[in-house]
Design a protein around this motif. Structure first.
Motif, mmCIF file in Angstrom:
data_model
loop_
_atom_site.group_PDB
_atom_site.id
_atom_site.type_symbol
_atom_site.label_atom_id
_atom_site.label_comp_id
_atom_site.label_asym_id
_atom_site.label_seq_id
_atom_site.Cartn_x
_atom_site.Cartn_y
_atom_site.Cartn_z
ATOM 1 N N MET A 1 0.809 -1.215 0.000
ATOM 2 C CA MET A 1 0.000 0.000 0.000
ATOM 3 C C MET A 1 0.840 1.262 0.000
ATOM 4 S SD MET A 1 -3.144 -0.391 -0.463
ATOM 5 C CE MET A 1 -3.622 1.276 -0.063
ATOM 6 N N ARG A 2 2.062 1.186 0.506
ATOM 7 C CA ARG A 2 2.908 2.379 0.499
ATOM 8 C C ARG A 2 3.179 2.833 -0.924
ATOM 9 N NH1 ARG A 2 8.988 1.291 1.718
ATOM 10 N NH2 ARG A 2 9.470 -0.140 0.047
ATOM 11 N N PHE B 1 3.302 7.126 3.406
ATOM 12 C CA PHE B 1 4.241 6.160 2.836
ATOM 13 C C PHE B 1 5.102 5.554 3.936
ATOM 14 C CE2 PHE B 1 8.433 5.102 1.156
ATOM 15 C CZ PHE B 1 8.145 4.384 0.011
ATOM 16 N N TRP B 2 5.595 6.396 4.839
ATOM 17 C CA TRP B 2 6.480 5.912 5.910
ATOM 18 C C TRP B 2 5.694 5.123 6.953
ATOM 19 C CZ3 TRP B 2 10.782 5.799 3.787
ATOM 20 C CH2 TRP B 2 11.204 6.821 2.947
ATOM 21 N N TYR B 3 4.456 5.518 7.218
ATOM 22 C CA TYR B 3 3.645 4.755 8.165
ATOM 23 C C TYR B 3 3.328 3.361 7.626
ATOM 24 C CZ TYR B 3 2.933 8.552 11.462
ATOM 25 O OH TYR B 3 3.124 9.519 12.417
ATOM 26 N N PHE B 4 2.969 3.278 6.363
ATOM 27 C CA PHE B 4 2.695 1.959 5.774
ATOM 28 C C PHE B 4 3.977 1.129 5.692
ATOM 29 C CE2 PHE B 4 -1.438 3.581 4.562
ATOM 30 C CZ PHE B 4 -2.227 2.447 4.673
ATOM 31 N N SER B 5 5.105 1.769 5.405
ATOM 32 C CA SER B 5 6.388 1.062 5.393
ATOM 33 C C SER B 5 6.680 0.477 6.763
ATOM 34 C CB SER B 5 7.522 2.017 4.994
ATOM 35 O OG SER B 5 7.329 2.533 3.707
ATOM 36 N N VAL C 1 4.920 -5.977 10.851
ATOM 37 C CA VAL C 1 4.127 -7.201 10.728
ATOM 38 C C VAL C 1 4.966 -8.310 10.089
ATOM 39 C CG1 VAL C 1 2.111 -8.255 9.627
ATOM 40 C CG2 VAL C 1 1.912 -6.002 10.683
ATOM 41 N N LEU C 2 5.745 -7.957 9.076
ATOM 42 C CA LEU C 2 6.578 -8.967 8.412
ATOM 43 C C LEU C 2 7.716 -9.451 9.308
ATOM 44 C CD1 LEU C 2 6.610 -7.578 4.778
ATOM 45 C CD2 LEU C 2 5.462 -9.640 5.620
ATOM 46 N N ILE D 1 15.130 2.969 9.669
ATOM 47 C CA ILE D 1 15.100 4.020 8.655
ATOM 48 C C ILE D 1 13.713 4.663 8.598
ATOM 49 C CG2 ILE D 1 15.304 4.481 6.175
ATOM 50 C CD1 ILE D 1 17.377 2.113 6.178
ATOM 51 N N TYR D 2 12.666 3.851 8.643
ATOM 52 C CA TYR D 2 11.309 4.397 8.594
ATOM 53 C C TYR D 2 11.034 5.266 9.822
ATOM 54 C CZ TYR D 2 10.896 0.613 5.180
ATOM 55 O OH TYR D 2 11.103 -0.233 4.124
#
Length: 96
Positions: free
Chosen positions: A24-25, A45-49, A55-56, A78-79
């Motif tokens: 989704m990012r 973008f950074w929140y989804f990253s 989760v992964l 980094i995120y």
């Protein structure tokens, strides 16, 4: 179902959920860039990253896969740093 027990299916669902968050990012970045008619990297973008990677990492730890753990855990730093810089920059521009 497909030779998996319920616990395995739940973990597969968690893994796919992490992948979906991570994917989704790119959708958000593409959509934001299309709207702006220039390349944009929105804070989402950074929140989804971050969410996708976390989760992964949990999924990789469950699978006991050191390559996968390392590959997803390192970018979390980094995120977090990019989010910190984003909000630090917002405070600076608000003070100006």
């Amino acid at each position: 179902m497909f030779g998996y027990d319920w616990e395995s299916l739940i973990w597969i669902g968690i893994g796919f959920g992490g992948q979906a968050l991570f994917m989704m990012r790119f959708v958000i970045q593409w959509w934001s860039s299309e709207k702006a008619k220039k390349v944009v990297i929105p804070v989402a973008f950074w929140y989804f990253s971050l969410a996708g990677s976390l989760v992964l990492v949990i999924y990789a730890i469950h699978r006991k896969d050191p390559v996968f753990i390392f590959g997803q855990a390192l970018p979390v730093v980094i995120y977090l740093r990019n989010l910190h810089l984003h909000y630090k920059g917002q405070g600076r521009s608000a003070a100006s």
